[in-house]
Design a protein around this motif. Structure first.
Motif, PDB file in Angstrom:
ATOM      1  N   VAL A 232      31.095 -32.753  32.380  1.00 40.32           N
ATOM      2  CA  VAL A 232      30.178 -32.340  31.304  1.00 40.32           C
ATOM      3  C   VAL A 232      29.618 -30.945  31.618  1.00 40.32           C
ATOM      4  N   VAL A 233      29.197 -30.745  32.856  1.00 41.89           N
ATOM      5  CA  VAL A 233      28.628 -29.455  33.272  1.00 41.89           C
ATOM      6  C   VAL A 233      29.682 -28.345  33.149  1.00 41.89           C
ATOM      7  N   ILE A 234      30.895 -28.614  33.627  1.00 42.28           N
ATOM      8  CA  ILE A 234      31.950 -27.589  33.601  1.00 42.28           C
ATOM      9  C   ILE A 234      32.322 -27.245  32.157  1.00 42.28           C
ATOM     10  N   ASP A 235      32.476 -28.253  31.318  1.00 41.81           N
ATOM     11  CA  ASP A 235      32.844 -28.017  29.916  1.00 41.81           C
ATOM     12  C   ASP A 235      31.787 -27.163  29.225  1.00 41.81           C
ATOM     13  N   THR A 236      30.525 -27.502  29.441  1.00 42.54           N
ATOM     14  CA  THR A 236      29.427 -26.794  28.774  1.00 42.54           C
ATOM     15  C   THR A 236      29.361 -25.338  29.234  1.00 42.54           C
ATOM     16  N   ILE A 237      29.509 -25.120  30.537  1.00 44.23           N
ATOM     17  CA  ILE A 237      29.468 -23.756  31.072  1.00 44.23           C
ATOM     18  C   ILE A 237      30.686 -22.957  30.607  1.00 44.23           C
ATOM     19  N   ALA A 238      31.859 -23.593  30.618  1.00 43.32           N
ATOM     20  CA  ALA A 238      33.104 -22.890  30.265  1.00 43.32           C
ATOM     21  C   ALA A 238      33.020 -22.267  28.865  1.00 43.32           C
ATOM     22  N   ARG A 239      32.441 -23.001  27.924  1.00 48.53           N
ATOM     23  CA  ARG A 239      32.324 -22.500  26.548  1.00 48.53           C
ATOM     24  C   ARG A 239      31.457 -21.255  26.453  1.00 48.53           C
ATOM     25  N   LEU A 240      30.584 -21.058  27.449  1.00 47.25           N
ATOM     26  CA  LEU A 240      29.649 -19.926  27.414  1.00 47.25           C
ATOM     27  C   LEU A 240      30.215 -18.690  28.108  1.00 47.25           C
ATOM     28  N   LEU A 241      31.340 -18.841  28.801  1.00 45.42           N
ATOM     29  CA  LEU A 241      31.898 -17.695  29.531  1.00 45.42           C
ATOM     30  C   LEU A 241      32.588 -16.755  28.550  1.00 45.42           C
ATOM     31  N   PRO A 242      32.371 -15.447  28.720  1.00 47.28           N
ATOM     32  CA  PRO A 242      33.035 -14.491  27.830  1.00 47.28           C
ATOM     33  C   PRO A 242      34.545 -14.683  27.926  1.00 47.28           C
ATOM     34  N   GLY A 243      35.202 -14.779  26.766  1.00 40.84           N
ATOM     35  CA  GLY A 243      36.657 -14.925  26.750  1.00 40.84           C
ATOM     36  C   GLY A 243      37.142 -16.351  26.576  1.00 40.84           C
ATOM     37  N   THR A 244      36.246 -17.352  26.642  1.00 42.30           N
ATOM     38  CA  THR A 244      36.694 -18.734  26.467  1.00 42.30           C
ATOM     39  C   THR A 244      36.913 -19.053  24.991  1.00 42.30           C
ATOM     40  N   LEU A 245      35.919 -18.740  24.177  1.00 36.87           N
ATOM     41  CA  LEU A 245      36.028 -19.018  22.742  1.00 36.87           C
ATOM     42  C   LEU A 245      36.560 -17.786  22.022  1.00 36.87           C
ATOM     43  N   GLY A 246      37.088 -17.994  20.830  1.00 31.68           N
ATOM     44  CA  GLY A 246      37.488 -16.864  19.990  1.00 31.68           C
ATOM     45  C   GLY A 246      36.248 -16.113  19.527  1.00 31.68           C
ATOM     46  N   ASP A 247      36.459 -14.934  18.946  1.00 39.23           N
ATOM     47  CA  ASP A 247      35.333 -14.092  18.505  1.00 39.23           C
ATOM     48  C   ASP A 247      34.434 -14.814  17.509  1.00 39.23           C
ATOM     49  N   ALA A 248      35.053 -15.505  16.558  1.00 38.67           N
ATOM     50  CA  ALA A 248      34.284 -16.168  15.497  1.00 38.67           C
ATOM     51  C   ALA A 248      33.387 -17.262  16.087  1.00 38.67           C
ATOM     52  N   GLU A 249      33.968 -18.066  16.973  1.00 38.69           N
ATOM     53  CA  GLU A 249      33.194 -19.155  17.589  1.00 38.69           C
ATOM     54  C   GLU A 249      32.074 -18.606  18.471  1.00 38.69           C
ATOM     55  N   SER A 250      32.354 -17.534  19.208  1.00 35.16           N
ATOM     56  CA  SER A 250      31.342 -16.929  20.078  1.00 35.16           C
ATOM     57  C   SER A 250      30.181 -16.423  19.247  1.00 35.16           C
ATOM     58  N   ALA A 251      30.486 -15.783  18.125  1.00 36.55           N
ATOM     59  CA  ALA A 251      29.441 -15.249  17.244  1.00 36.55           C
ATOM     60  C   ALA A 251      28.587 -16.382  16.701  1.00 36.55           C
ATOM     61  N   GLU A 252      29.242 -17.498  16.369  1.00 35.09           N
ATOM     62  CA  GLU A 252      28.511 -18.631  15.797  1.00 35.09           C
ATOM     63  C   GLU A 252      27.490 -19.192  16.785  1.00 35.09           C
ATOM     64  N   GLN A 253      27.802 -19.095  18.091  1.00 36.70           N
ATOM     65  CA  GLN A 253      26.876 -19.615  19.110  1.00 36.70           C
ATOM     66  C   GLN A 253      25.508 -18.956  19.042  1.00 36.70           C
ATOM     67  N   GLU A 254      25.484 -17.703  18.595  1.00 44.61           N
ATOM     68  CA  GLU A 254      24.228 -16.966  18.570  1.00 44.61           C
ATOM     69  C   GLU A 254      23.638 -16.945  17.170  1.00 44.61           C
ATOM     70  N   SER A 255      24.136 -17.787  16.287  1.00 46.30           N
ATOM     71  CA  SER A 255      23.803 -17.664  14.874  1.00 46.30           C
ATOM     72  C   SER A 255      22.407 -18.183  14.568  1.00 46.30           C
ATOM     73  N   PHE A 256      22.041 -18.040  13.312  1.00 42.36           N
ATOM     74  CA  PHE A 256      20.721 -18.438  12.819  1.00 42.36           C
ATOM     75  C   PHE A 256      20.452 -19.913  13.035  1.00 42.36           C
TER      76      PHE A 256
END
Ligand code: 9D3
Length: 250
Positions: free
Chosen positions: A147-171
């Motif tokens: 659980v810890v590794i999966d959660t951290i991995a998604r936050l590393l630059p380059g793991t998600l595509g641009d669209a998904e990364s942008a959504e993480q910081e969304s409203f």
């Protein structure tokens, strides 16, 4: 980022990480995970890693020496000092805030226990933090490590595509998700909300935020309390409540 996992079930860790988004992060090199098995630190023919608890009682306790020897190997595999985190039901609750902090670290050593637990003296002298993933009893630290590794991995630059990364910081950050729909537009007489078919992107955005605010208010008021709302969001939530009242009285 590199994560070392000390675990009696290394295959459980590596197999689970081979799929999907995290699997791709591993093959791309965004993330690296190495496992260290305490059995490799045992010196007797039976490769003993556990023993009976002092004071008696059921279950077994992970011994200091084999665990300490592989843990030190894991720590030494990093060029710099990295936090050593034991996964335990009695630890600090792991949440998205802690994941964000950990994702900025150069590395991390995760220690997964089994049996009744780990000899307390190892925790005192060889670990920096204890993390729990929630208030329920599991059989060991492997699922929490995943659980810890999966959660951290998604936050590393380059793991998600641009669209998904942008959504993480969304409203909608800090809110529950809005509802999702795909084709067909009607199933068993139930239609997709009309606004989603309208092509009016401002209206869609507004509707999604309203639904996210409404669901968070309904199901996780604690999250809403913590996040707060601006004036526009408060108005959207009032709209959600009014519409919900109308739907119920129909
Ligand atoms: C029934 C056993 N418990 C006696 C009071 C103690 C206990 C021992 C070993 C409870 C859990 C475990 C194994 N769990 C973990 O290693 C663990 C865990 C968890 O069980 N829940 C939430 N987070 C975590 S992190 C590691």
């Amino acid at each position: 980022m590199r994560i070392a996992v000390v675990s009696l079930f290394p295959r459980m860790i590596l197999d689970a990480l081979s799929h999907g988004v995290v699997g791709r992060a591993l093959s791309r090199g965004t993330l690296r995970v190495d496992c260290f098995d305490p059995r490799d630190g045992a010196t007797d023919v039976h490769r003993t890693v556990d023993d009976r608890p002092f004071g008696g009682g059921p279950g077994m306790v992970l011994k200091v020496e084999p665990l300490r020897s592989v843990l030190r190997g894991a720590v030494a595999s990093f060029p710099e000092a990295v936090p050593r985190v034991v996964l335990g039901a009695d630890g600090r609750r792991f949440d998205q805030d802690l994941a964000r902090i950990a994702s900025t670290w150069p590395g991390l050593v995760l220690i997964a226990g089994r049996y009744e637990g780990i000899d307390e003296r190892l925790l005192e002298s060889e670990a920096d933090e204890r993390w729990s993933i929630g208030d329920y009893v599991l059989s060991g630290g492997e699922l929490p490590a995943l659980v810890v590794i999966d959660t951290i991995a998604r936050l590393l630059p380059g793991t998600l595509g641009d669209a998904e990364s942008a959504e993480q910081e969304s409203f909608s950050d800090g809110l529950l998700d809005w509802p999702h729909y795909t084709r067909p537009a009607e199933i068993d007489g139930r239609r997709v909300p009309e606004v989603l078919m309208s092509g009016d992107h401002a209206a869609i955005r507004r509707w999604r935020l309203r639904e996210a605010l409404g669901r968070t208010w309904l199901w996780r008021p604690d999250l809403l309390e913590r996040r707060g709302m601006n004036a526009a969001e408060r108005e959207l939530l009032e709209e959600f409540k009014a519409e919900r009242g109308e739907r119920r009285s129909q």
